[in-house]
Design a protein around this motif. Structure first.
Motif, PDB file in Angstrom:
ATOM      1  N   GLU A   6       0.644  -1.266  -0.027  1.00 12.64           N
ATOM      2  CA  GLU A   6      -0.350   0.041  -0.152  1.00 12.64           C
ATOM      3  C   GLU A   6       0.784   1.338   0.369  1.00 12.64           C
ATOM      4  O   GLU A   6       1.965   1.177   0.189  1.00 12.64           O
ATOM      5  CB  GLU A   6      -0.892   0.118   1.147  1.00 12.64           C
ATOM      6  CG  GLU A   6      -1.902  -0.974   2.174  1.00 12.64           C
ATOM      7  CD  GLU A   6      -0.966  -2.483   2.086  1.00 12.64           C
ATOM      8  OE1 GLU A   6      -1.266  -2.504   2.690  1.00 12.64           O
ATOM      9  OE2 GLU A   6       0.051  -1.646   2.360  1.00 12.64           O
ATOM     10  N   CYS A  22      -2.834  -0.105  -3.989  1.00  9.00           N
ATOM     11  CA  CYS A  22      -2.364  -1.000  -3.220  1.00  9.00           C
ATOM     12  C   CYS A  22      -1.647  -1.858  -4.473  1.00  9.00           C
ATOM     13  O   CYS A  22      -2.559  -2.100  -5.110  1.00  9.00           O
ATOM     14  CB  CYS A  22      -3.677  -2.047  -3.103  1.00  9.00           C
ATOM     15  SG  CYS A  22      -3.252  -3.533  -2.273  1.00  9.00           S
ATOM     16  N   TRP A  36     -10.402  -3.586   1.280  1.00 10.56           N
ATOM     17  CA  TRP A  36      -9.479  -2.299   1.891  1.00 10.56           C
ATOM     18  C   TRP A  36      -9.729  -3.159   3.357  1.00 10.56           C
ATOM     19  O   TRP A  36     -11.790  -3.348   3.116  1.00 10.56           O
ATOM     20  CB  TRP A  36      -8.925  -0.999   1.698  1.00 10.56           C
ATOM     21  CG  TRP A  36      -8.523  -1.327   0.238  1.00 10.56           C
ATOM     22  CD1 TRP A  36      -9.148  -1.265  -1.244  1.00 10.56           C
ATOM     23  CD2 TRP A  36      -6.669  -0.549   0.302  1.00 10.56           C
ATOM     24  NE1 TRP A  36      -8.011  -0.391  -1.497  1.00 10.56           N
ATOM     25  CE2 TRP A  36      -6.906  -0.424  -0.360  1.00 10.56           C
ATOM     26  CE3 TRP A  36      -6.182   0.032   1.332  1.00 10.56           C
ATOM     27  CZ2 TRP A  36      -5.519   0.440  -1.082  1.00 10.56           C
ATOM     28  CZ3 TRP A  36      -5.934   0.687   1.194  1.00 10.56           C
ATOM     29  CH2 TRP A  36      -5.281   0.874  -0.312  1.00 10.56           C
ATOM     30  N   TYR A  94      -4.937   1.958   6.523  1.00 10.80           N
ATOM     31  CA  TYR A  94      -5.685   1.518   5.397  1.00 10.80           C
ATOM     32  C   TYR A  94      -5.087  -0.290   5.386  1.00 10.80           C
ATOM     33  O   TYR A  94      -4.145   0.644   4.767  1.00 10.80           O
ATOM     34  CB  TYR A  94      -6.065   2.681   4.716  1.00 10.80           C
ATOM     35  CG  TYR A  94      -7.179   3.199   5.275  1.00 10.80           C
ATOM     36  CD1 TYR A  94      -7.059   4.041   6.598  1.00 10.80           C
ATOM     37  CD2 TYR A  94      -8.704   3.073   4.437  1.00 10.80           C
ATOM     38  CE1 TYR A  94      -8.155   4.864   5.946  1.00 10.80           C
ATOM     39  CE2 TYR A  94      -9.367   3.418   5.032  1.00 10.80           C
ATOM     40  CZ  TYR A  94      -9.149   4.733   5.830  1.00 10.80           C
ATOM     41  OH  TYR A  94     -10.292   5.047   6.046  1.00 10.80           O
ATOM     42  N   CYS A  96      -4.385  -3.140   2.612  1.00 10.16           N
ATOM     43  CA  CYS A  96      -4.983  -4.075   1.148  1.00 10.16           C
ATOM     44  C   CYS A  96      -5.052  -6.017   2.122  1.00 10.16           C
ATOM     45  O   CYS A  96      -3.633  -6.333   2.331  1.00 10.16           O
ATOM     46  CB  CYS A  96      -4.340  -3.688   0.530  1.00 10.16           C
ATOM     47  SG  CYS A  96      -4.733  -4.345  -0.962  1.00 10.16           S
TER      48      CYS A  96
END
Length: 126
Positions: A6, A22, A36, A94, A96
């Motif tokens: 990411e 990603c 995600w 965040y 992936c």
């Protein structure tokens, strides 16, 4: 397993947009459900969105539908999460992930993924 990386995180003012890509090390996204997830400080991990490009299908957590958009850039082996009208409560790490095959309801389950990225931090300030 697919190696996922990411990027694109950072600090953004509330109301602004941000795109987090990603990238996969192999052109494996076509046969994978790519999701995600995010985890805010002090809170549990939650699903954000997923895409299964082979069937042109995408899925969203209901509260985020309409503000977030997931897409696949095949030539770049990259899944992009476009986030619009960001709010301070979107602040999170965040992640992936990828899971072989179609996006079943398992796209929402962290433990049922096959591959995980290390994450990128998104901070939204007011």
């Amino acid at each position: 397993k697919v190696r996922l990386v990411e990027s694109g995180g950072g600090s953004v003012q509330a109301g602004g947009p941000l795109k987090v890509p990603c990238e996969a090390a192999t052109p494996a996204f076509v046969t994978n459900c790519v999701s995600w997830f995010r985890q805010a400080p002090g809170l549990g991990r939650e699903p954000v969105a997923a895409i299964y490009d082979y069937a042109r299908a995408s899925f969203y957590a209901d509260p985020l539908r309409g503000r977030f958009a997931i897409s696949l850039d095949r030539p770049k082996n990259t899944v992009n999460l476009q986030m619009n009208n960001l709010r301070p409560d979107d602040t999170a790490m965040y992640y992936c992930t990828a899971r072989e095959g179609y996006c079943t309801t398992a796209w929402r389950e962290w433990e049922q993924q096959d591959s995980w990225g290390r994450g990128t931090q998104v901070s939204v300030y007011s």
